[in-house]
Motif scaffolding. Sequence first.
Motif, PDB file in Angstrom:
ATOM      1  N   PHE A 104      35.095  40.877  38.193  1.00  0.00           N
ATOM      2  CA  PHE A 104      36.067  39.911  37.698  1.00  0.00           C
ATOM      3  C   PHE A 104      37.390  40.032  38.440  1.00  0.00           C
ATOM      4  O   PHE A 104      37.784  41.121  38.849  1.00  0.00           O
ATOM      5  N   GLU A 105      38.083  38.898  38.558  1.00  0.00           N
ATOM      6  CA  GLU A 105      39.409  38.887  39.168  1.00  0.00           C
ATOM      7  C   GLU A 105      40.447  39.524  38.235  1.00  0.00           C
ATOM      8  O   GLU A 105      41.320  40.254  38.677  1.00  0.00           O
ATOM      9  N   ASP A 106      40.341  39.189  36.931  1.00  0.00           N
ATOM     10  CA  ASP A 106      41.303  39.660  35.939  1.00  0.00           C
ATOM     11  C   ASP A 106      40.724  39.409  34.551  1.00  0.00           C
ATOM     12  O   ASP A 106      39.574  38.981  34.413  1.00  0.00           O
ATOM     13  N   ARG A 107      41.523  39.648  33.517  1.00  0.00           N
ATOM     14  CA  ARG A 107      41.064  39.440  32.137  1.00  0.00           C
ATOM     15  C   ARG A 107      40.687  37.985  31.879  1.00  0.00           C
ATOM     16  O   ARG A 107      39.725  37.700  31.174  1.00  0.00           O
ATOM     17  N   ASP A 108      41.442  37.055  32.451  1.00  0.00           N
ATOM     18  CA  ASP A 108      41.150  35.632  32.264  1.00  0.00           C
ATOM     19  C   ASP A 108      39.779  35.275  32.838  1.00  0.00           C
ATOM     20  O   ASP A 108      39.059  34.449  32.272  1.00  0.00           O
ATOM     21  N   ASP A 109      39.435  35.892  33.949  1.00  0.00           N
ATOM     22  CA  ASP A 109      38.136  35.664  34.574  1.00  0.00           C
ATOM     23  C   ASP A 109      37.022  36.164  33.651  1.00  0.00           C
ATOM     24  O   ASP A 109      36.003  35.490  33.468  1.00  0.00           O
TER      25      ASP A 109
END
Length: 190
Positions: free
Chosen positions: A56-61
């Motif tokens: 994942f790129e970040d938590r949003d991803d």
Amino acid sequence: MKKDLNAKLTRGAQRTLDAFFGAMTDLLQDKSFADISVNELCERAGYPRATFYNYFEDRDDLLGYCWTVLSARANLTDLASSEPAHRVDTALDAMADLLESNEGLLRTVLEHNPPEGPLFSSLHMFIEGRAREIMGACVDRDRFGLPADLIADHYANTLMLVLDWAYLRGHALTREQLHAYAHALLGGLE
């Protein structure tokens, strides 16, 4: 997302994705999305940060992946082959089924995440995008004399409005009422 979900995943990759999905849904039952850190997700999932960032790129991803997993449980694949007069009801029912089948999780998550917050903003964007994609694939392009993308956006926004009203804002509606509200709001295009 860094992994192609359309490709066949190894058991290890699926196990890792399942662990992060579980970590996110567990943490959302205890706190707001804004307060969840990547470190907490990794600790709960049992994987190091490097593994998180391999997927994942970040938590949003990760949150987007969670929406994808939940939406896969809704049966929206046959919408394009259904009768045009029933497509709105079919799409609305499938999305309502998804929300109802996750009612306990949704209720708990709502306790920690206000409908105006980033979590539900993400959910709205996901559902609208999915509805737009589905409706765009089955809009009768010759029927309205308007661009299909515009009609799909209108349908998607209207379906989301009705679902938001009923499930996220807490107005208990029967399926018949859901259908009636959607049809009334779509009146000019139905």
